[in-house]
Design a protein around this motif. Structure first.
Motif, PDB file in Angstrom:
ATOM      1  N   LEU A  56      23.242  54.017  24.891  1.00 20.53           N
ATOM      2  CA  LEU A  56      22.012  54.007  24.957  1.00 20.53           C
ATOM      3  C   LEU A  56      21.331  52.596  24.117  1.00 20.53           C
ATOM      4  O   LEU A  56      21.789  52.294  23.110  1.00 20.53           O
ATOM      5  N   ILE A  57      20.620  52.032  24.919  1.00 19.27           N
ATOM      6  CA  ILE A  57      20.170  50.397  24.586  1.00 19.27           C
ATOM      7  C   ILE A  57      18.586  50.799  24.552  1.00 19.27           C
ATOM      8  O   ILE A  57      17.881  50.862  25.453  1.00 19.27           O
ATOM      9  N   LEU A  58      18.157  50.424  23.385  1.00 24.16           N
ATOM     10  CA  LEU A  58      16.780  50.426  22.942  1.00 24.16           C
ATOM     11  C   LEU A  58      16.138  49.214  22.205  1.00 24.16           C
ATOM     12  O   LEU A  58      15.231  49.088  21.739  1.00 24.16           O
ATOM     13  N   SER A  59      17.115  48.310  22.301  1.00 27.20           N
ATOM     14  CA  SER A  59      16.636  46.810  21.772  1.00 27.20           C
ATOM     15  C   SER A  59      15.583  46.275  22.460  1.00 27.20           C
ATOM     16  O   SER A  59      15.216  46.271  23.321  1.00 27.20           O
ATOM     17  N   GLY A  60      14.731  45.727  21.350  1.00 27.22           N
ATOM     18  CA  GLY A  60      13.371  45.074  21.571  1.00 27.22           C
ATOM     19  C   GLY A  60      12.238  45.996  22.022  1.00 27.22           C
ATOM     20  O   GLY A  60      11.234  45.594  22.433  1.00 27.22           O
ATOM     21  N   ASN A  61      12.298  47.413  21.439  1.00 28.51           N
ATOM     22  CA  ASN A  61      11.345  48.338  21.471  1.00 28.51           C
ATOM     23  C   ASN A  61      10.608  48.284  20.358  1.00 28.51           C
ATOM     24  O   ASN A  61      11.312  48.305  19.130  1.00 28.51           O
TER      25      ASN A  61
ATOM     26  N   LEU B 180      20.117  49.203  18.673  1.00 29.71           N
ATOM     27  CA  LEU B 180      18.790  49.440  18.062  1.00 29.71           C
ATOM     28  C   LEU B 180      18.159  47.931  17.616  1.00 29.71           C
ATOM     29  O   LEU B 180      17.569  47.814  16.439  1.00 29.71           O
ATOM     30  N   GLY B 181      18.735  47.071  18.067  1.00 30.80           N
ATOM     31  CA  GLY B 181      18.209  45.612  17.647  1.00 30.80           C
ATOM     32  C   GLY B 181      16.969  45.159  18.005  1.00 30.80           C
ATOM     33  O   GLY B 181      16.328  45.627  19.000  1.00 30.80           O
ATOM     34  N   TYR B 182      16.464  44.629  17.119  1.00 29.27           N
ATOM     35  CA  TYR B 182      14.776  44.249  17.038  1.00 29.27           C
ATOM     36  C   TYR B 182      14.019  45.327  17.454  1.00 29.27           C
ATOM     37  O   TYR B 182      13.297  45.342  18.343  1.00 29.27           O
ATOM     38  N   THR B 183      14.060  46.291  16.727  1.00 28.80           N
ATOM     39  CA  THR B 183      13.293  47.589  17.084  1.00 28.80           C
ATOM     40  C   THR B 183      12.609  48.040  15.935  1.00 28.80           C
ATOM     41  O   THR B 183      11.742  48.631  15.752  1.00 28.80           O
TER      42      THR B 183
ATOM     43  N   LEU C 265      27.553  49.573  17.639  1.00 30.56           N
ATOM     44  CA  LEU C 265      26.189  49.745  16.870  1.00 30.56           C
ATOM     45  C   LEU C 265      25.643  48.424  16.525  1.00 30.56           C
ATOM     46  O   LEU C 265      26.167  47.531  16.123  1.00 30.56           O
ATOM     47  N   ASP C 266      24.436  48.337  17.107  1.00 29.34           N
ATOM     48  CA  ASP C 266      23.745  47.251  16.971  1.00 29.34           C
ATOM     49  C   ASP C 266      22.316  47.568  16.150  1.00 29.34           C
ATOM     50  O   ASP C 266      21.299  48.242  16.632  1.00 29.34           O
ATOM     51  N   ILE C 267      22.210  46.987  15.183  1.00 25.08           N
ATOM     52  CA  ILE C 267      20.912  46.900  14.344  1.00 25.08           C
ATOM     53  C   ILE C 267      20.447  45.852  13.869  1.00 25.08           C
ATOM     54  O   ILE C 267      19.531  45.717  13.028  1.00 25.08           O
ATOM     55  N   SER C 268      20.833  44.603  14.511  1.00 23.19           N
ATOM     56  CA  SER C 268      20.441  43.263  14.296  1.00 23.19           C
ATOM     57  C   SER C 268      18.874  43.091  14.485  1.00 23.19           C
ATOM     58  O   SER C 268      18.248  43.923  15.056  1.00 23.19           O
TER      59      SER C 268
ATOM     60  N   LEU D  33      30.085  46.070  15.119  1.00 23.64           N
ATOM     61  CA  LEU D  33      29.041  46.237  14.341  1.00 23.64           C
ATOM     62  C   LEU D  33      28.366  44.957  14.382  1.00 23.64           C
ATOM     63  O   LEU D  33      28.869  43.987  13.984  1.00 23.64           O
ATOM     64  N   ARG D  34      26.967  45.114  14.729  1.00 24.60           N
ATOM     65  CA  ARG D  34      26.121  43.840  14.551  1.00 24.60           C
ATOM     66  C   ARG D  34      24.850  44.288  13.641  1.00 24.60           C
ATOM     67  O   ARG D  34      24.090  45.241  13.972  1.00 24.60           O
ATOM     68  N   VAL D  35      24.859  43.628  12.716  1.00 22.82           N
ATOM     69  CA  VAL D  35      23.844  43.830  11.527  1.00 22.82           C
ATOM     70  C   VAL D  35      22.929  42.512  11.237  1.00 22.82           C
ATOM     71  O   VAL D  35      22.561  42.184  10.240  1.00 22.82           O
ATOM     72  N   GLY D  36      23.237  41.467  12.261  1.00 23.50           N
ATOM     73  CA  GLY D  36      22.748  40.066  11.703  1.00 23.50           C
ATOM     74  C   GLY D  36      21.228  39.944  11.805  1.00 23.50           C
ATOM     75  O   GLY D  36      20.615  40.821  12.384  1.00 23.50           O
TER      76      GLY D  36
END
Length: 579
Positions: A155-160, A185-188, A210-213, A236-239
């Motif tokens: 599930l890709i929701l980045s940029g929302n 969930l990057g940039y959300t 998991l991306d929460i950057s 894991l991306r938390v940048g």
């Protein structure tokens, strides 16, 4: 009769293999055309209402190899970043694709869905595994609509703008997403509690990615207990958040972690004593732009045998001290440690690396002789960036050719000597060569102009001398030529007339003669600087033909008859210095 029937059967099978990947079900073809109309797709030129147009070959469409040729992947990419009308999702339009596995709907300005036509209705698509909704306008309520998609793996929701909803929805239905292996969930988000609610630990224990950057989150340490439960994480991306303090010790439990990005935060502590030293499965480590202490020896990572990429730029370097000799178990391909304070020399373990493709130790004020041995040891090197240091000595290339090298940046050092005559045969595929701000001397070897792929050459602020080449053909690939701040003499060479240069800098030399009229035909020029020379005579009016020119500096020369040019160019150039 039986033989002819058998031949007929296998003929049909063969035709299916040859043409099967072209056709698709009529119901799905019609559905694709409805999607095109609803999403106002104008950039998919292959989507045409023609039964002879096989939709399995349409852009963004992939069909199965079975006899039925059903659509299994569908990508509808938005193009207009600010469309005139918003779009609502209509699940019924996608239900004809019963074999659909991947659905990509990025950048379509989706803001919600029609009543009873939300994503939960896609639960009828039993094979749906991947859903990409990145770059749309959904808020947190999208999770309630996604709750029934138990088949989803990604599930890709980045940029929302997920946190844009005033009233926060309940997350008690997220357990149906417990099969997710990829969650982006990057940039959300900007709210720590919202992320905590989404990352319901009992739901996402199978996550591998998991991306929460990019969420401007803080207090990473409060997740210390949570990270223990993501034991299957591989990436894991938390940048690009606001995390600070020490890395949580629980990171050491992520024994399957292969890629970690904590860049652009404010983490502190010495990485040698941090959980990072225990993550021996790491392949890629990105810690750039923090406040971490990075021992240049990297001895704490000696057992990380899978390590290939390391990015440590913008941290605090810890210089090497005399210690026992050690040989790393890893072979790096990319190692970037630019702009780190307190460094003194290159790490000794680099002598044992022979798989490097890119190395960046720029802006560190490193001392000592220039490390020519890097070229000798690493035959697959594509880029070397050592600018902004204090290396001394000469720049020497190895005897063997380096066809993979594309970029060399060694500006702002203290290198001396001449460029090798055989430079084009050793690095024939060079694209960018930056050697400005050194003490290099002599003439530019003719072989430099034989590098057919060279796009940028920066030899500014050295001690090069002699006349610029008149007989050679400068490669048409050349876009940027910086020769300012040297001791070049003679006239402007005719060899420049056939180039496609966008930038030409010849200032601060000893060039003489007149500006040739043919320079007005160098139509690609955006910047032309020839100040502080001994140029004379009238400035050719042909320079006014350079429509793209935005900066012109001809000051500190000996020109005559300037009035007509100044008048003609007053509105032509963005910045002009003539007198």
């Amino acid at each position: 009769m039986e033989i002819s029937t058998l031949l007929w059967f296998w003929g049909i099978v063969l035709l299916g293999l040859v043409y099967g990947n072209l056709a698709c079900l009529e119901e799905e073809r019609i559905a694709l055309l409805h999607i095109k109309a609803a999403f106002k797709i104008t950039h998919y030129s292959t989507w045409v209402d023609n039964k002879k147009s096989y939709c399995c070959k349409w852009e963004g469409v992939k069909c199965s190899n079975s006899a039925t040729m059903q659509v299994i992947e569908l990508s509808v990419h938005g193009k207009d970043p600010k469309p005139k009308t918003i779009v609502h999702f209509n699940a019924s339009m996608f239900l004809p694709f019963q074999s659909l596995v991947v659905l990509n709907l990025p950048n379509n300005y989706l803001v919600g869905w029609f009543k009873d036509e939300g994503f939960d209705k896609l639960s009828e698509l039993r094979n749906l595994k991947v859903l990409d909704l990145s770059g749309n306008k959904f808020n947190l309520s999208v999770f309630s609509s996604l709750s029934r998609l138990s088949s989803l793996k990604s599930l890709i929701l980045s940029g929302n703008p997920l946190d844009s909803v005033p009233t926060k929805p309940s997350f008690n239905k997220l357990t149906n997403l417990s099969n997710l292996e990829v969650l982006d969930l990057g940039y959300t988000l900007r709210n720590h509690s919202d992320l905590q609610s989404i990352l319901n630990l009992n739901d996402f224990t199978r996550l591998k990615y998991l991306d929460i950057s990019g969420n401007h989150l803080h207090t990473f340490g409060s997740f210390d207990y949570d990270w223990c439960h993501f034991k299957n994480l591989q990436e894991l991306r938390v940048g690009s958040n606001n995390f600070d303090g020490m890395l949580p010790s629980c990171l050491a439990n992520l024994t399957f972690l292969q890629s970690l990005d904590i860049s652009n935060n404010r983490f502190t502590g010495n990485i040698a004593s941090s959980p990072l030293s225990k993550l021996t499965s790491l392949v890629s480590l990105n810690i750039l732009n923090n406040n971490l202490e990075v021992p240049v020896s990297f001895e704490a990572f000696a057992n990380h045998s899978s390590l290939i990429e390391v990015y440590t730029d913008g941290n605090i370097g810890v210089p090497e001290t005399e210690s026992r000799a050690w040989v790393p178990m890893f072979q790096l391909e990319i190692f970037s440690m630019s702009n780190c304070t307190h460094l003194q020399t290159l790490p000794r373990f680099l002598h044992y690396q022979n798989q490097l493709t890119f190395l960046d130790f720029s802006l560190n004020h490193l001392r000592g002789s220039f490390p020519n041995w890097l070229f000798q040891n690493n035959t697959q090197l594509t880029g070397l960036s050592l600018g902004g240091n204090a290396f001394i000595g000469s720049f020497n290339l190895p005897l063997h050719a380096l066809p993979s090298v594309k970029y060399i940046g060694i500006s702002e050092n203290r290198l001396s000597g001449r460029l090798q005559e055989n430079i084009s045969s050793v690095i024939p595929n060079l694209v960018l060569l930056k050697m400005s701000g050194n003490y290099l001397e002599g003439q530019i070897p003719a072989s430099v102009w034989q590098m057919k792929r060279l796009e940028a050459l920066d030899l500014a602020n050295n001690h090069f001398s002699g006349e610029l080449p008149t007989e050679v053909v400068i490669p048409p690939s050349m876009q940027y030529l910086h020769l300012n701040g040297n001791n070049f003499t003679g006239e402007i060479p005719k060899s420049l007339s056939s180039t496609n240069l966008a930038v030409l800098e010849l200032s601060n030399n000893s060039l003489s003669g007149m500006i040739p009229q043919w320079m007005g035909q160098m139509s690609g020029l955006v910047l032309l600087a020839m100040s502080h020379n001994h140029l004379r005579g009238p400035i050719p009016i042909e320079l006014c033909n350079l429509d793209r020119l935005r900066f012109l500096d001809l000051s500190e020369n000996q020109f005559s008859g300037l009035d007509h040019l100044v008048s003609a160019t007053w509105n032509t150039f963005f910045s002009t210095r003539i007198t």
